[in-house]
Write an enzyme that holds these catalytic residues in place. Structure first.
Site, PDB file in Angstrom:
ATOM      1  N   ASP A   1      -3.307 -10.746  -5.087  1.00 37.56           N
ATOM      2  CA  ASP A   1      -2.298  -9.658  -4.911  1.00 37.56           C
ATOM      3  C   ASP A   1      -2.244  -8.824  -3.700  1.00 37.56           C
ATOM      4  OD1 ASP A   1      -0.532  -7.434  -5.866  1.00 37.56           O
ATOM      5  OD2 ASP A   1      -1.580  -7.107  -7.492  1.00 37.56           O
TER       6      ASP A   1
ATOM      7  N   HIS B   1       0.058  -6.263  -3.149  1.00 40.94           N
ATOM      8  CA  HIS B   1       0.437  -4.728  -3.203  1.00 40.94           C
ATOM      9  C   HIS B   1      -0.283  -3.670  -2.522  1.00 40.94           C
ATOM     10  CE1 HIS B   1       2.805  -7.256  -6.294  1.00 40.94           C
ATOM     11  NE2 HIS B   1       3.914  -6.448  -5.999  1.00 40.94           N
TER      12      HIS B   1
END
Length: 151
Positions: A13, A15
């Site tokens: 990920d 983000h």
């Protein structure tokens, strides 16, 4: 004495917005934050927790594959004799329709607290203070954060 928390985004990920907001909110609340950034492996979380004598580990995941990324995480912590609160939050499952079931799944995996992507930073701060037995005196001067973390 400030409590040390390890913060990062697990797995593949990338983000970063959520942990940036959490880093600022936790720091403003008086925590010593070690922000590992994005695409962090389980081993990096464990190594940082040991190196910084962490009081808690906060894992973020927004791309929906947290279950795969966190499998065995608590076994790794235990194998390094780390017994500390672990939190996870974000958009934890693709097509996350039943939040209660998602929360229970991550609790069964060993997480102390599980938060959805709409959780206010102050809720996590309050939970940390409770779980780490942070006194009211230690909390003086920390202002509630009105920042909302969303995907």
């Amino acid at each position: 004495m400030p409590r040390t928390v390890i913060l990062g985004v697990i797995g593949s990920d990338a983000h970063v917005v959520g942990i940036t907001i959490l880093d600022q909110a936790l720091s403003a609340a008086g925590f010593d934050v070690v922000n590992l950034g994005v695409q962090t492996s389980q081993a990096e979380f464990v190594d940082a927790a040991k190196a910084h004598d962490a009081d808690a580990v906060l894992v973020s995941s927004l791309y929906g594959h947290a279950e795969q990324d966190c499998r065995g995480f608590h076994d790794r912590l235990a194998s390094d004799s780390l017994d500390l609160p672990t939190y996870i939050g974000g958009n934890l499952a693709v097509g996350q329709d039943d939040w209660d079931e998602t929360r229970r799944r991550f609790e069964r995996m060993g997480f102390t607290r599980v938060f959805d992507s709409e959780t206010e930073p102050q809720e996590a701060i309050d939970a940390l203070c409770l779980d780490l037995d942070v006194s009211a005196t230690e909390r003086e001067g920390s202002e509630p954060q009105s920042i909302r973390v969303t995907t």
